[in-house]
Every structure is written in structure tokens, then in C-alpha cells.
Design an enzyme around this catalytic site. Structure first.
Site, short mmCIF file in Angstrom:
data_model
loop_
_atom_site.label_atom_id
_atom_site.label_comp_id
_atom_site.label_asym_id
_atom_site.label_seq_id
_atom_site.Cartn_x
_atom_site.Cartn_y
_atom_site.Cartn_z
CG PHE A 186 -0.26 0.46 2.50
CD1 PHE A 186 -0.11 1.82 2.80
CD2 PHE A 186 0.29 -0.47 3.38
CE1 PHE A 186 0.54 2.23 3.95
CE2 PHE A 186 0.94 -0.06 4.54
CZ PHE A 186 1.07 1.29 4.82
CE LYS A 212 -3.18 -8.29 -4.35
NZ LYS A 212 -3.61 -7.28 -3.33
CD GLU A 228 -5.66 -6.07 0.10
OE1 GLU A 228 -4.65 -5.80 -0.58
OE2 GLU A 228 -5.68 -7.00 0.93
NE ARG A 229 -3.55 -2.75 3.75
CZ ARG A 229 -2.58 -2.88 4.64
NH1 ARG A 229 -2.50 -2.08 5.66
NH2 ARG A 229 -1.69 -3.84 4.50
CB SER A 274 4.85 -7.34 5.61
OG SER A 274 3.94 -8.35 5.24
CB CYS A 332 10.46 -0.43 2.71
SG CYS A 332 11.14 0.15 1.18
CD GLU A 384 8.38 -2.90 8.32
OE1 GLU A 384 7.71 -3.92 8.10
OE2 GLU A 384 8.91 -2.22 7.43
#
Ligand code: NAD
Length: 498
Positions: free
Chosen positions: A148, A172, A175-176, A225, A280, A382
Site C-alpha cells: 500500500f 495485483k 487493496e487498501r 511485509s 520501507c 517493524e
């Protein structure tokens, strides 16, 4: 209610089976829904990509690159729309979204050089009258699964290079915050890409599992992640696919006693809190060498953080926005609670931050935590929020040992005026991307991006030269045209050039 669908074979469609709310994290409200693709819908996208592949792989690289030139122009022309969509669903401030998009566009610019990058290697006379060359062939259908936090940049790390190398793509996105990614894919279509070469399926685990198991998908690029990266890598490679899976991070900055402290503080504030720490490469741990450096760092950070502005994406005076979801807000606050409970000192506390007019937004204010130790949960895991933790050590060796012992090895930085110390650090630290007085050492598009240890599963990094290798398969041809007048007998020993 706006519906975010899929792009399959050049058309935006909806399969209507499952949907999920998309939130504006600044208001806490949902005005959109995203389709969650069924297995059948993902298979339809894979079939479209497979059907487009023979024509696309035989399209001359220069023509493929021309599509990328037009795509770059469209991305620049529609930058405001893309950044507004990112702001609405991710929450990052417009100037930050513009920076993300610009870094993404640089990958498209690199992809424009594909004819040069795909030229291959040629050797004449490797034996008597024998020539040999290597070619780089596209793989076929390749998939990308993205997080995201960079809905424009991370997809742009993947599909421009994959496509310009002659592959067909199924993406893909998260979805957020799916809208910016879908819109970008539509711009690529508008740039003249044949139908089916680029497809987007929105969805969740069902879509991902289909992509990593379907035998028609040759390779998978993943960014997200670490637990999911490990899962994708294990599963995709078990299904015979090439896979690169980039995971999470805990990026440390060493602050040496000789550092230019004003500069270090300015850089740390931006790198720790920019994009709400949801990068990240965000610096989330400052390792102060010596108590004098620790005290100076903490007091100046505390001072600098008084000026941090938190709020909605549309106000460019803000420094950073909300975090992505209510659940993530609670998770970040939970990490701050745990640090406090385990004995750390909360110097600046962002847990109860409220933004006027956005009372239901998912905000966490900039947080500074001192006296953090390596066994605390907030240090080991994290956080992915606007939280900077300070660990105090006595020597540079101790600081480096701390970084090396951490499970993640994405990025790191040293603030120092000592060239010898900086060189020793960059030569020896077990981290993939190193900054020397540079807080976010994200490689430019013509280098490649990737961490060490549990920040990357696979052999090749993302984008840049490694992307050409990842998205192509080498074929080496050895050729001789025997003279009709000279016939050679059978040769039973291993051929040599003699
Ligand atoms: P995430 O791992 O939750 O999701 C990433 C993708 O995986 C999404 O598309 C999601 O739909 C999918 N996914 C989630 N759970 C899944 C499951 N159980 N099975 C199959 N697919 C699943 O990551 P996120 O929260 O979207 O992004 C933040 C994370 O990404 C952070 O850990 C961050 O460090 C990392 N990240 C890493 C890099 C890098 O280059 N190393 C870059 C950006 C973000």
C-alpha cells in the site's frame, strides 16, 4: 459509491463476487469499494496476458520503448490526478506523492533504453569458424504483487521493465489504495500498449494465491511485509517460478560524536516521519555513539519535532498525513505503549494526536523514544509509523554489531565527518543500501534496489540492471556454417577451440 474494478485485456471490468471498502485515512470515511477478484477473474487476466505474449515478444524493442516514451508523457500530464488519488486513499501529502511519482517515472525513463539493454553479447571465432552469442528472451506472463505504501512507485519498479523486455504482466496492487495504480495502468493502455499486455487484478489472498500457483505465470515480483514475502517466495518457487520478494525493514542511522548534528537532526526528522514513517527505507532507529551525542541528538530532535505539522494530504503545508488504517493506527500506538511498558522513555508522544476537522482520521503524531534496547518488542519488530527510537551505545563497533544482528537489512545510514569511519561502515555493514550522510539511500533507477537478510528473498534486486536479468531468460547460440567442400568426421572428445 465509486467501484474500483480490474483491467483485463484492455477493458475495466467488475466480476461482482466480493468487494471491500476503501477508506480515506484522513477522514476515516469510506466512499469507495474495491473488487476482490475471484480465482476465475485472475485466470481470465492470465489468459489475456498469455494470448498477447506471442505478438508482444515479437514487437521490436524500439517499438516497445516508444510506448514507454508516450507513457512517461501521460504520467507527467496526469500527475495531479494520480497524486490526488494517492492522497485520498493513502493519505500522503501531495508534495510527497509527487516525489513518489517522480521516482516511479524515472523507472519508465530507464525502460525507454530497453533496445540498448537487450542487445545481448556476441563473440566471434570462439572456435575455428565458430561464432557464439547470448540473447535475452522474455519469460512470458509475469506477475507483480505490491504494497500500500507506494501505490505509484512500486508498481512502476516492476511492469515498465517487464513489459519493455517483451513480457506480459498481471499486477495485483494493494487493496487498501488501488485507484492510483489502476489509473496508471489505464494510462499505459492509452499510450498504445496492445490489449492484454498489461492487466490489473484487484484483490486479496485469493488473487495472490492464484498468481503464485498458476503454471502459466513464469515469474513473480513481490514487495510487502516480510512474513508475506517469505510465503510468496516459498510458494512461488515451489511452483517452479522465478521469484524476487522484497520484505520489511528496520533502518538504523548511526549518529557519530563528530557528526554535523544540525544536519543529522534535519535529515532524521524527514526520514523518520516523512510519509508517516510508512516507507520501507524510513529511518526508524537512531544509534547515538556516546552519551554526549545521545543527549545532543535527543534534545535537538525534541526541539525540531515541535514544528512538525500533521494533517490531510491536500494541505501542502503539512509534513505528513495519517497512517493507512484504523487497525494500523492501533498497532503503532500499541508499539509505543510496549516501549513505555518495557522501560523506554517517551520524549515526544504522538499517541493522542488530533487534527482539527479530521477527528475520525487515523493520525499518529511524530513520536521520539529514548533509551530503547535491543530486546524491546518495539525495537525488534517493524513499526511502520512516525516513530523514531534512540538506542545509545559506547562505540561505532557496538553500533555496527547491533545493526548486523537485526533480522532486517534493507537500508542504513551513518552521520559523520570522518571518511575513514564512513568507509569502514559501508564496506562492512550487513545491509543492502547504505547512506553516508544520506538518510534515504534509495538507489536511482539505473542502479537496483534491494536489502539483505530477511528484507529480500531471491537473488536479483528490483528495477535497474537487475530487472533486465530478472525479466529475461538467457539463450546462448553457437554457430558454424561448414564448408560444403570440407567434411569433418565424428568428434568424440569434448569440443575445444583447438
Ligand atoms: P503486506 O505484506 O500486508 O501486503 C503486500 C501485498 O501482499 C498486498 O498486495 C496484499 O494484498 C498481499 N497480501 C497481504 N496478505 C497476504 C496473504 N496472507 N497472502 C497473500 N497475499 C497477501 O504489506 P503492506 O502492509 O501493504 O506494505 C507494508 C510493508 O511492505 C512493510 O513491511 C514495508 O516495509 C514493506 N515494503 C517493503 C519494500 C521493499 O522494497 N523492501 C517497499 C515497500 C514496502
Amino acid at each position: 459509491m465509486t467501484l474500483v474494478g480490474h483491467l483485463i485485456n484492455g477493458r475495466v471490468i467488475a466480476d461482482g463476487t466480493r468487494r471491500q471498502a476503501v477508506f480515506n485515512p484522513a477522514t476515516g470515511q469510506s466512499t469507495k469499494q474495491v473488487e476482490l477478484a475471484s480465482k476465475a477473474t485472475v485466470e481470465q487476466a492470465i489468459a489475456a496476458a498469455q494470448a498477447a505474449f506471442p505478438g508482444w515478444r515479437n514487437t521490436p524493442p524500439l517499438k516497445r520503448a516508444r510506448v514507454m516514451f508516450r507513457f512517461k508523457e501521460l504520467l507527467e500530464k496526469h500527475a495531479d490526478t494520480i497524486c490526488a488519488l494517492i492522497g485520498e486513499e493513502h493519505g500522503k501529502i501531495t508534495h510527497d506523492a509527487m516525489g513518489e511519482l517522480q521516482r516511479g517515472i524515472e523507472n519508465v525513463e530507464y525502460a525507454c533504453g530497453a533496445p540498448e539493454l537487450l542487445k545481448g553479447e556476441h563473440s566471434k571465432n570462439v572456435g575455428p569458424n565458430i561464432d557464439s552469442w547470448s540473447e535475452f528472451h522474455p519469460l512470458g506472463v509475469v506477475a507483480g504483487i505490491t504494497p500500500f505504501n507506494f501505490p505509484a512507485m512500486v508498481p512502476l519498479w516492476m511492469f515498465p521493465m517487464a513489459i519493455v523486455c517483451g513480457n506480459c504482466f498481471v499486477l495485483k496492487p494493494s487493496e487498501r489504495d488501488p485507484s492510483a495504480t489502476l489509473y496508471i495502468a489505464q494510462l499505459l493502455q492509452e499510450a498504445g500498449l496492445p490489449d492484454g499486455v498489461m492487466n490489473v487484478v484487484n484483490g486479496d489472498k485469493e488473487a495472490v494465491d492464484t498468481l503464485i500457483e498458476d503454471t502459466r505465470v513464469e515469474a513473480v515480483s513481490f514487495v510487502g511485509s516480510t512474513p508475506i514475502a517469505e510465503y510468496i517466495y516459498t510458494r512461488a518457487t515451489a511452483h517452479g517460478k522465478r521469484c524476487q520478494a522484497l520484505g520489511g525493514a528496520k533502518n538504523h542511522a548511526i549518529v557519530m560524536p563528530d557528526a554535523d548534528m544540525d544536519n543529522a537532526v534535519n535529515q532524521l526528522v524527514g526520514a523518520a516521519f516523512g510519509s508517516s514513517g510508512e516507507r520501507c527505507m524510513a529511518l526508524s532507529v537512531a544509534v547515538a555513539v556516546g552519551d554526549a551525542a545521545g543527549d545532543a541528538l535527543v534534545s535537538r530532535m525534541q526541539e525540531a519535532m515541535q514544528h512538525l505539522k500533521v494533517g490531510a494530504s491536500s494541505d501542502s503545508r503539512n509534513d505528513f498525513g495519517p497512517v493507512i488504517t484504523k487497525a494500523h493506527q492501533e498497532k503503532v500506538v500499541g508499539y509505543i505503549d510496549s516501549a513505555e511498558a518495557q522501560g523506554a522513555t517517551i520524549v515526544v508522544d504522538g499517541r493522542r494526536t488530533q487534527v482539527d476537522g479530521y477527528e475520525d482520521g487515523f493520525f499518529v503524531g511524530g513520536t521520539l523514544i529514548d533509551h530503547v534496547s535491543h530486546d524491546m518488542t518495539s525495537y525488534r519488530e517493524e513499526i511502520f509509523g512516525p516513530v523514531l527510537q534512540v538506542v545509545r551505545v559506547d562505540s561505532m563497533q557496538e553500533a555496527m554489531a547491533l545493526i548486523d544482528a537485526h533480522e532486517y537489512g534493507n537500508g542504513t545510514c551513518i552521520f559523520t565527518r570522518d571518511g575513514e569511519a564512513a568507509r569502514h561502515f559501508s564496506d562492512n555493514i550487513k545491509v543492502g543500501m547504505v547512506g553516508i550522510n544520506v538518510p534515504l539511500p534509495v538507489p536511482v533507477a539505473y542502479h537496483s534496489f534491494g536489502g539483505w537478510k530477511r528484507s529480500l528473498f531471491g537473488d536479483l534486486n528490483a528495477y535497474g540492471p537487475d530487472a533486465v536479468r530478472f525479466y529475461t531468460r538467457r539463450k546462448t547460440i553457437t554457430q558454424r556454417w561448414p564448408s560444403a567442400s570440407v567434411r569433418e568426421g565424428a568428434e568424440f572428445s569434448m569440443p575445444t577451440m583447438e
